[in-house]
Write a protein that holds these residues in place. Structure first.
Motif, mmCIF file in Angstrom:
data_model
loop_
_atom_site.group_PDB
_atom_site.id
_atom_site.type_symbol
_atom_site.label_atom_id
_atom_site.label_comp_id
_atom_site.label_asym_id
_atom_site.label_seq_id
_atom_site.Cartn_x
_atom_site.Cartn_y
_atom_site.Cartn_z
ATOM 1 N N THR A 177 -0.274 7.334 1.575
ATOM 2 C CA THR A 177 -0.865 8.022 2.459
ATOM 3 C C THR A 177 -2.359 7.706 2.426
ATOM 4 O OG1 THR A 177 -1.104 9.831 1.011
ATOM 5 C CG2 THR A 177 0.755 9.692 2.447
ATOM 6 N N GLY A 178 -2.803 6.831 1.918
ATOM 7 C CA GLY A 178 -4.200 6.291 1.859
ATOM 8 C C GLY A 178 -4.875 6.380 3.550
ATOM 9 N N THR A 179 -6.223 6.255 3.353
ATOM 10 C CA THR A 179 -6.610 6.566 4.607
ATOM 11 C C THR A 179 -6.286 5.499 5.873
ATOM 12 O OG1 THR A 179 -8.745 7.047 3.253
ATOM 13 C CG2 THR A 179 -8.881 6.823 5.709
ATOM 14 N N ALA A 180 -6.354 4.291 5.109
ATOM 15 C CA ALA A 180 -5.804 3.152 6.567
ATOM 16 C C ALA A 180 -4.440 3.666 6.804
ATOM 17 C CB ALA A 180 -6.186 1.797 5.783
ATOM 18 N N CYS B 201 -2.800 5.971 -2.588
ATOM 19 C CA CYS B 201 -3.280 4.857 -1.996
ATOM 20 C C CYS B 201 -2.415 3.455 -2.892
ATOM 21 C CB CYS B 201 -4.567 4.517 -1.897
ATOM 22 S SG CYS B 201 -5.234 3.061 -1.020
ATOM 23 N N ILE B 202 -1.928 2.603 -2.197
ATOM 24 C CA ILE B 202 -1.224 1.669 -3.277
ATOM 25 C C ILE B 202 -2.175 0.250 -2.843
ATOM 26 C CG2 ILE B 202 0.894 2.566 -3.235
ATOM 27 C CD1 ILE B 202 1.935 0.575 -0.916
ATOM 28 N N GLY B 203 -3.129 0.410 -2.423
ATOM 29 C CA GLY B 203 -4.100 -0.737 -2.489
ATOM 30 C C GLY B 203 -3.638 -1.769 -1.399
ATOM 31 N N CYS B 204 -2.876 -1.561 -0.415
ATOM 32 C CA CYS B 204 -2.429 -2.649 0.765
ATOM 33 C C CYS B 204 -3.005 -2.336 2.096
ATOM 34 C CB CYS B 204 -0.920 -2.603 0.682
ATOM 35 S SG CYS B 204 -0.411 -3.692 -0.825
ATOM 36 N N CYS B 205 -4.242 -1.851 2.026
ATOM 37 C CA CYS B 205 -4.877 -1.175 3.156
ATOM 38 C C CYS B 205 -4.907 -1.946 4.403
ATOM 39 C CB CYS B 205 -6.246 -0.541 3.018
ATOM 40 S SG CYS B 205 -6.369 0.238 1.327
ATOM 41 N N SER B 206 -5.107 -3.369 4.056
ATOM 42 C CA SER B 206 -5.306 -4.156 5.260
ATOM 43 C C SER B 206 -3.990 -4.414 5.952
ATOM 44 C CB SER B 206 -5.890 -5.455 4.928
ATOM 45 O OG SER B 206 -5.219 -6.029 3.662
ATOM 46 N N LEU B 207 -2.781 -4.134 5.450
ATOM 47 C CA LEU B 207 -1.742 -4.099 6.090
ATOM 48 C C LEU B 207 -0.995 -2.869 6.447
ATOM 49 C CD1 LEU B 207 -0.340 -6.984 3.398
ATOM 50 C CD2 LEU B 207 -1.071 -7.307 5.892
ATOM 51 N N VAL C 72 6.923 -3.709 -1.386
ATOM 52 C CA VAL C 72 6.176 -3.260 -0.533
ATOM 53 C C VAL C 72 6.651 -3.602 0.984
ATOM 54 C CG1 VAL C 72 3.800 -3.055 0.773
ATOM 55 C CG2 VAL C 72 4.030 -3.166 -1.908
ATOM 56 N N SER D 260 5.174 -3.717 4.536
ATOM 57 C CA SER D 260 3.875 -3.591 5.012
ATOM 58 C C SER D 260 4.066 -3.406 6.635
ATOM 59 C CB SER D 260 3.033 -4.664 5.058
ATOM 60 O OG SER D 260 3.775 -5.952 5.182
ATOM 61 N N ARG D 261 3.083 -2.910 7.373
ATOM 62 C CA ARG D 261 3.008 -2.666 8.821
ATOM 63 C C ARG D 261 4.542 -1.921 9.085
ATOM 64 N NH1 ARG D 261 0.400 -8.070 9.198
ATOM 65 N NH2 ARG D 261 -1.999 -7.652 9.180
ATOM 66 N N PRO E 27 -8.798 6.493 -1.243
ATOM 67 C CA PRO E 27 -7.532 5.771 -0.424
ATOM 68 C C PRO E 27 -8.325 5.073 0.304
ATOM 69 C CG PRO E 27 -8.298 8.222 -0.028
ATOM 70 C CD PRO E 27 -8.809 7.890 -1.318
ATOM 71 N N PHE F 158 -9.661 -1.273 -1.984
ATOM 72 C CA PHE F 158 -8.755 -2.211 -2.871
ATOM 73 C C PHE F 158 -9.630 -3.232 -3.265
ATOM 74 C CE2 PHE F 158 -8.237 -3.548 1.668
ATOM 75 C CZ PHE F 158 -8.557 -4.839 1.595
ATOM 76 N N ARG G 38 -8.909 -3.719 -7.234
ATOM 77 C CA ARG G 38 -7.585 -4.345 -7.508
ATOM 78 C C ARG G 38 -7.619 -5.894 -7.206
ATOM 79 N NH1 ARG G 38 -4.142 -6.427 -4.147
ATOM 80 N NH2 ARG G 38 -4.803 -5.420 -2.114
ATOM 81 N N THR H 245 -8.820 -7.509 9.330
ATOM 82 C CA THR H 245 -8.905 -6.515 8.046
ATOM 83 C C THR H 245 -9.131 -7.527 6.799
ATOM 84 O OG1 THR H 245 -6.630 -6.491 7.935
ATOM 85 C CG2 THR H 245 -7.568 -4.664 9.051
ATOM 86 N N TYR I 99 -8.166 15.412 6.579
ATOM 87 C CA TYR I 99 -7.075 14.445 5.980
ATOM 88 C C TYR I 99 -7.963 14.380 4.673
ATOM 89 C CZ TYR I 99 -5.944 9.925 3.715
ATOM 90 O OH TYR I 99 -5.536 9.171 2.944
#
Lengths: 148, 616
Positions: free
Chosen positions: A75-78, A115-121, A131, A133-134, B219, B222, B225, B373, B455
């Motif tokens: 549920t991270g921002t992206a 956030c799992i740090g895969c925000c770009s996907l 994971v 993604s998308r 959030p 990354f 990471r 991205t 949010y």
């Protein structure tokens, strides 16, 4: 108990080991069983209430077993912007459980994480750590074939 | 073996990869690559190599930053420039092996560009691409081009030469060098690094500690990471330089448990370093347990000590009273990597870019509604416009830019009209946002700014440790008001109340979490007030985003009754028989937009307003 003893053996009498010990216990059992915490309290001489105080403070720790398939929705921002709320909603409806719960047959459990740090996907979810993604709400039926 | 010989051997081994004899295949295998399918791709390559009996080396590397094109592979053969492809799939990979490795030609599909890696540096058409050419890859220079689990790759590229240099310097000279570099803490607050180190060095104690903050709880971010997964040694080298400077014998790396790959790579790196005899202090990895507030330094210290991660008032600052009450330096992952960079490549090279008050480069995770991205690194002072449009390629799906959310829950929203603002610590602060650790979320017209504020408040309210009243109760009050507003239950006076509570929380909270938690509210109130007003006065979400204030609607004139939408609907909310106009049962609709995604006729519309029952 054998498994627990092995974990507790790694304790060297330092306060700073409490969190790693809790992590090891959870790693081993999938959650923090009550009697394990009681045992942990005896060995470390830190009161049970303090141990619970620590365990409840951190989001990582859970007090109920996970399902065989543990679903984690990011549920991270992206992911939020890209509709993670609807993913959770779709899973909840499919499995008839709420976020944080496990299905009665222990097949599935659902958890929302920061956030799992895969925000770009984004948006992303995980099934037992893998994971996806998308992810789209319409994939849920296929991903969770068993309705529970 | 002495260091010089070690490096010579490492160089020979590392640069042989790029001569491509035997051919080498680089695979982006960071968490982002793996989630896009890098492991499956690796398996296909391995099978293909065995099946066709080809001699080739497979080298897992970190993320080169172009996450939008994951999974990415690079092929080096016959002393030619490496060709990078992405995104690749199983079929494409087989074709690439056939064309590029067996026939020694170039496969035409999905080429990202070529890369040449030499001791003198990297170049090639990939670095001339739109995504790369405006970047300045300094901190990230190795990411995606070395195997993070092979210490030789780090040694071959100048690794640990910075540490060796500082071992010959006195602490005065080291601190003076950092002072001249102009480095400010990359965790977000921008405190001068040299000053922090100097304060700790001057503190009178035999026992001192270094802590690397790798908690990255924001959030939408990354960077840490990716750096830990792509180049862990660069962070460790910075830690060792710090330990040497302040005379610490023990260092901690506090890293999120949610980053298992980063933890693994750190552990391997520390062991490898020990094996070659360069590790002269104890480095302990501490797994975080999921608490955003532990990014705050005093809370982080409490967590390492085995307590609830609650912050305390400062002063005393950790530089005088930190871990176990001893002087402690806490820096972010990227700050330590910047230290390695400064001592490896020289202070002039570091500070030749950036602005007067913000030197060097900064990494950002560029995510949201932007075309490209990924993980980027730009000189401080680069404008937001440049980052979003030139590097990121603009807004996805032909939408318009509405705002940029920068700095995570502690940051703020900067409207599209202010895109010429330069990214540096001070100008972001004056716009009401902060640098934060570097999460950059691009928002298009489809996003509701009130909902974004809600949010973040939901996040900070949940993550508030509860120690101080303004944060514990204030964030909750703000969240209750925002919940009402986005559900269409807001009152006209809510907007003013929200503003008042936000100012109070900002002024009165104990730590950074509470002091910055109102930022998303305050900036959206400042720049997007009319959206709040619209929600409150007209019960309408202009972006048609808030679930209670929008609905999906099937346009009967366009609908052909093809049933594609009803098949994908996860809520079984679409009713209608084949070849006849469909309807959406608003009660069942979970408002996910799946139907709109698949409708080829464009018959499904997103409409502001709550929507009625089955017919609307």
């Amino acid at each position: 108990m054998q498994r627990l003893k092995k974990i507790l053996k790694s304790y060297h009498g330092k306060r700073e080991d409490i969190i790693p010990l809790l992590q090891d216990v959870q790693e081993e059992y999938g959650y923090l069983p009550e009697n394990a915490l009681r045992e942990l309290s005896k060995v470390t001489e830190v009161s049970e209430s303090q141990i619970y105080g620590i365990a409840t403070f951190y989001a990582q720790f859970r007090f109920k077993p996970k399902g065989r398939k543990h679903l984690t929705v990011c549920t991270g921002t992206a992911c939020h912007v890209k509709g993670s709320e609807q993913i959770i909603e779709a899973i909840q409806r499919r499995l008839k459980i709420k976020e944080g719960e496990t299905t009665p047959d222990h097949e599935y459990s659902l958890e929302a994480v920061g956030c799992i740090g895969c925000c770009s996907l984004a948006p992303c979810a995980m099934i037992n750590g893998k994971v996806i993604s998308r992810i789209k709400p319409r994939q849920i039926k296929r991903l969770l074939p068993q309705k529970s | 073996m002495n260091f010089e010989k070690l490096v010579q051997k490492a160089k020979k081994e590392y640069y042989s990869i790029f001569r491509g004899e035997p051919p080498a295949i680089l695979i982006g295998s960071a968490t982002c690559g793996i989630s896009a399918g890098a492991n499956e791709i690796t398996k296909v390559i391995e099978d293909e190599i065995t099946r066709k009996n080809i001699e080739a080396r497979i080298i897992p590397v970190g993320c080169i930053g172009s996450c939008y094109a994951e999974p990415i592979i690079g092929i080096f053969k016959n002393n030619k420039e490496g060709v990078f492809y992405g995104p690749v799939n199983k079929k494409l990979v087989k074709n690439i092996i056939k064309k590029n490795i067996i026939e020694d030609k170039v496969a035409k599909e999905n080429i990202l560009g070529t890369i040449q890696v030499k001791e003198t540096g990297t170049r090639g058409s990939f670095f001339e691409s739109d995504f790369m050419k405006l970047q300045s890859r300094r901190i990230l220079r190795r990411c995606g081009l070395i195997n993070p689990e092979d210490i030789n790759h780090y040694l071959a590229t100048g690794g640990y030469t910075g540490l060796l240099k500082t071992l010959e310097m006195g602490a005065d000279e080291i601190i003076d060098t950092i002072k001249r570099s102009g480095l400010r803490g990359r965790g977000g607050a921008g405190f001068p690094t040299w000053l922090k180190w100097d304060l700790c060095r001057q503190s009178n104690s035999k026992e001192k500690y270094i802590i690397c903050n790798a908690d990255e709880g924001d959030p939408g971010a990354f960077m840490n990471r990716s750096l830990l997964e792509g180049d862990p040694h660069s962070v460790i080298e910075g830690i060792l330089i710090g330990a040497h400077t302040i005379k610490a014998k023990k260092a901690y790396i506090y890293c999120r448990a949610e980053y298992p790959a980063a933890l693994e790579k750190l552990e391997k790196a520390i062991n490898d370093l020990d094996k070659i005899g360069l590790l002269d202090i104890e480095i302990v990895i501490k797994k975080g347990a999921g608490a955003f507030v532990c990014g705050e330094e005093t809370a982080l210290i409490a967590s390492i000590e085995g307590r609830r991660g609650m912050p305390r008032t400062r002063p005393p600052f950790p530089t005088t009273k930190g871990l176990w009450g001893k002087p402690t330096v806490i820096n972010n992952v990227e700050t330590f990597a910047a230290i390695s960079l400064i001592f490896q490549e020289g202070v002039e090279k570091f500070s030749s870019i950036g602005t007067e008050s913000s030197k060097g480069t900064k990494t950002f995770s560029l995510v949201g509604d932007v075309k490209r991205t990924g993980l980027i690194e730009v000189p401080l002072g680069t404008t937001l416009r440049r980052v979003i449009f030139d590097i990121g390629g603009g807004i996805k799906n032909g939408g318009n830019l509405k705002a940029v959310q920068i700095g995570g829950p502690s940051g703020g929203c900067i409207p599209a009209s202010m895109m010429d603002i330069e990214i540096d610590y001070d100008s972001l602060t004056s716009a009401g946002a902060i640098m934060g650790s570097g999460g950059l979320v691009v928002l298009s017209d489809d996003s509701c700014m009130v909902e974004i504020a809600r949010y973040f408040l939901e996040f900070t309210q949940r993550e508030s440790c509860g120690k101080c009243v303004p944060c514990r109760l204030g964030t909750q009050q703000m969240l209750l008001i925002l919940d009402d507003i986005v559900q269409g239950n807001g009152n006209p006076e809510d907007v003013e109340t929200l503003h008042e509570v936000a100012e109070a929380v900002k002024a009165a909270s104990l730590c950074g979490l509470g002091q910055t938690a109102p930022n998303p509210v305050l900036t959206t109130l400042k720049y997007f007030r009319e959206e709040y007003v619209e929600h409150v006065m007209n019960r309408r979400c202009p972006a048609a985003y808030c679930r209670e204030l929008m609905h999906y609607f099937i346009d009967g004139k366009q609908c052909t009754g093809c049933m594609v939408c009803s098949k994908v609907c996860p809520g079984n909310a679409i009713v209608g028989v084949k070849d006849e106009v469909h309807f959406i049962d608003q009660e069942k609709c979970l408002k996910c937009g799946s139907c709109m995604d698949v409708c080829k006729e464009g018959a499904i519309l997103k409409v502001p307003g709550p929507g009625g029952s089955i017919e609307s």
